[in-house]
Design a protein around this motif. Structure first.
Motif, short mmCIF file in Angstrom:
data_model
loop_
_atom_site.label_atom_id
_atom_site.label_comp_id
_atom_site.label_asym_id
_atom_site.label_seq_id
_atom_site.Cartn_x
_atom_site.Cartn_y
_atom_site.Cartn_z
N GLY A 1 0.74 -1.15 -0.12
CA GLY A 1 0.08 0.05 0.13
C GLY A 1 0.77 1.30 -0.06
O GLY A 1 1.86 1.46 0.52
N THR A 2 0.34 2.36 -0.52
CA THR A 2 0.73 3.62 -0.65
C THR A 2 0.45 4.39 0.60
O THR A 2 -0.88 4.00 1.33
CB THR A 2 0.75 4.43 -1.88
N PRO A 3 1.16 5.20 0.98
CA PRO A 3 0.60 6.06 2.48
C PRO A 3 -0.64 6.65 2.16
O PRO A 3 -1.17 6.93 3.26
CB PRO A 3 1.83 7.31 2.27
N PRO B 1 -5.91 4.13 3.16
CA PRO B 1 -6.12 3.69 4.48
C PRO B 1 -5.97 2.32 5.03
O PRO B 1 -5.83 1.92 6.23
CB PRO B 1 -7.54 4.05 4.64
N ASN B 2 -5.80 1.37 3.88
CA ASN B 2 -5.36 -0.13 4.39
C ASN B 2 -4.03 -0.50 4.00
O ASN B 2 -3.47 -1.61 4.29
CB ASN B 2 -6.27 -1.03 3.60
N SER B 3 -3.10 0.42 3.80
CA SER B 3 -1.75 0.29 3.70
C SER B 3 -0.82 -0.03 5.20
O SER B 3 -1.75 0.30 6.32
CB SER B 3 -1.07 1.35 3.31
N VAL B 4 0.03 -0.78 5.00
CA VAL B 4 0.92 -1.03 6.27
C VAL B 4 1.34 0.42 6.82
O VAL B 4 0.98 0.38 8.29
CB VAL B 4 2.06 -1.70 5.89
N ALA C 1 0.26 4.29 11.48
CA ALA C 1 -0.14 5.48 12.11
C ALA C 1 -1.51 5.37 12.99
O ALA C 1 -1.66 6.12 13.97
CB ALA C 1 -0.59 6.32 10.81
N GLN C 2 -2.19 4.63 12.54
CA GLN C 2 -3.59 4.23 13.24
C GLN C 2 -3.43 3.87 14.71
O GLN C 2 -3.95 4.11 15.66
CB GLN C 2 -4.65 3.23 12.48
N GLU D 1 8.89 5.43 9.98
CA GLU D 1 10.13 5.56 8.99
C GLU D 1 10.55 4.28 8.19
O GLU D 1 11.01 4.39 6.95
CB GLU D 1 11.39 6.08 9.62
N LEU D 2 10.47 3.10 9.04
CA LEU D 2 11.01 2.02 8.39
C LEU D 2 10.19 1.46 7.31
O LEU D 2 10.44 1.15 6.41
CB LEU D 2 11.17 0.90 9.42
N VAL D 3 8.86 1.62 7.63
CA VAL D 3 7.57 1.03 6.75
C VAL D 3 8.00 2.17 5.53
O VAL D 3 7.56 1.66 4.34
CB VAL D 3 6.31 1.29 7.43
N SER D 4 8.10 3.26 5.81
CA SER D 4 8.38 4.40 4.47
C SER D 4 9.42 4.12 3.53
O SER D 4 9.28 4.04 2.48
CB SER D 4 8.35 5.50 5.03
#
Length: 484
Positions: free
Chosen positions: A96-98, A101-104, A109-110, A409-412
């Motif tokens: 998923g992209t940032p 809403p269902n992205s990692v 963030a949630q 940041e790691l996920v990004s």
């Protein structure tokens, strides 16, 4: 010239004109037929017993083998690049992209928001439950990406099996056509239709495995892969492969749990750099199964490891003893560094805090190993969990470099790396597609030119009319002689 000689000339001319018209008609009707080679009638003068004429020596098939070979290789390259681009596009969709809403990254963030909200009112059970729910969603989103990777590997394994079957069938058919073409040439028969069919089969083979065609005696050909394998030279080689029903993160060729290819019983290399059948559709499926998906799984496991060890530290949750499982677990147990492979697929929330697994959400506030609820107004642990999520930490594995990262940041970084791979794959696909289109146009330009064929037909019509007029003149002469 005698009357019989003139008649012989005219009759052979009519036969040649009729055969020429047939060939022109075939060329025009097959102008867009894949694999069709333009036909040219071969003629030579003849003289028998003082009578002249024209002899039909045969039909020549004109194909620029250089362009045909380059186009086959370009077709294989385009198919390989397309498979790679599709894989990375699918992987990008999975993680998923940032803005999704269902992205990692959105799940991280949630979860962070849920921890902050719960810390603001630690006595509110619904906020603690929401934090558990968001933690479970985060673990599930990472596990779903891992499962998607293994689905892609399983699909690649099944596709290899289907493609190998198609490759073996096509090789056997080319072997049969080689024999038929040789027999036709020995018997002075027209073998151009057989050669067309063989070229189509070679094109199909090259899409699976890029090959070069080498001419052999009596109209036969041999096929060699660009990686050096002899697929056909006299007899067709037999490519062997055994599929598995389900590919898991723990399976690999090196471990002996996944199989590669064999040629006549001898093992073949399958790597994308040195594989004997690299570069085509089959090579792309091996790259997905054994390289691209494996690399992505390793990065995902490194992310899962980073997440688990953030909350497995007794300094974050004082109720934990060294070696106890924290908020995120490896299938409900503590993470062991030696068992990182496949961790992303096994990632789960500790059952002690999850009501869906018989746990209690208040342990998010009071500690994983808390026996009973504590001070409902104490938000220290929730604040520690938030700090553990957001503090910089050097990943213990993966290719993220030696920097310090918060989890988001790691996920990004992982998302950006996948996006870069997808962009590179798209660029390679665009180049390969452009090259294929150019070579396709060159092959079409070298093929049947309808305007040229029409002009040839007009000349044949004139030739036919001239020979018919000769026969008519001979008939008139014979009639005159008969009346004398």
């Amino acid at each position: 010239m005698s009357i019989s000689g003139a008649l012989s000339n005219a009759m052979t001319g009519l036969r040649a004109a009729g055969r020429g018209a047939e060939i022109v008609s075939s060329n025009i009707s097959n102008a867009l037929t894949p694999g069709y080679g333009r036909r040219v009638l071969e003629l030579s003068p003849t003289a028998i017993g003082g009578a002249g004429g024209v002899r039909v020596d045969g039909v020549a098939r004109t194909v620029d083998e250089g362009i045909a070979s380059d186009k086959r290789l370009a077709d294989a390259e385009q198919g390989h690049a397309q498979m790679a681009a599709q894989f990375y596009s699918k992987l990008e969709t999975l993680i998923g992209t940032p803005d999704d809403p269902n992205s990692v990254s959105a799940r991280v963030a949630q979860f962070e928001t849920a921890l902050i909200t719960a810390a603001s009112r630690p006595e509110a059970p619904e906020r603690l439950s929401q934090a558990v729910t968001d933690a479970r969603s985060l673990a599930s989103s990472i596990a779903n990406v891992s499962n998607g990777l293994q689905d892609a590997r399983s699909l690649a394994d099944r596709t290899i099996d289907e493609q190998v079957t198609a490759l073996n069938t096509a090789l056997k058919q080319v072997e049969t056509l080689n024999a038929q073409i040789t027999a036709a040439q020995v018997q002075s028969q027209d073998a151009t239709a057989l050669q067309d069919h063989r070229q189509r089969l070679v094109d199909e083979i090259s899409a699976l495995v890029p090959v070069r065609s080498v001419p052999r005696d009596h109209g036969q050909i041999a096929l060699y892969s660009t990686g050096g394998a002899i697929l056909l030279d006299g007899r067709a080689g037999e490519i062997g492969f055994e599929r598995v029903n389900l590919v898991t993160p723990y399976m690999s060729v090196d471990a002996g749990t996944l199989l590669g290819l064999t040629l006549n019983g001898n093992p073949l290399r399958t790597g994308s750099e040195s594989g004997a059948l690299r570069g085509g559709a089959i090579g792309a499926q091996f790259a997905i199964r054994d390289e691209m998906a494996v690399t992505a799984q390793g990065e995902l496991d490194a992310l899962a490891r980073d997440l688990v060890i953030r909350f497995q530290d007794p300094a974050v949750d004082p109720t934990l003893a060294p070696g106890d499982a924290g908020l995120f677990t490896d299938s409900s147990t503590a993470f062991a560094p030696a068992d990182e492979l496949g961790l992303a697929a096994r990632l789960a929330v500790n059952s002690a805090v999850d009501p869906a697994q018989g746990g209690e959400a208040w342990r998010m506030r009071d500690g994983i190993n808390a026996v009973s609820p504590g001070d409902t107004g104490n938000a220290n642990l929730l604040q520690s969990l938030t700090a553990a999520l957001t503090q910089g930490q050097t990943p213990a594995s993966g290719s993220f470099g030696g920097g310090s990262y918060a989890l988001i940041e790691l996920v990004s970084t992982l998302t950006a790396d996948i996006g870069a791979e997808r962009g590179n794959a798209d660029q390679m696909l665009s180049f390969a597609t452009t090259r294929l289109n150019v070579l396709t146009q060159q092959q079409l330009a070298d093929g049947v030119d309808s305007d040229d064929e029409i002009q040839r037909l007009m000349i044949i019509e004139q030739t036919y009319a001239a020979n018919a007029r000769v026969i008519e003149a001979v008939d008139e002469m014979m009639q005159t002689i008969m009346r004398l």
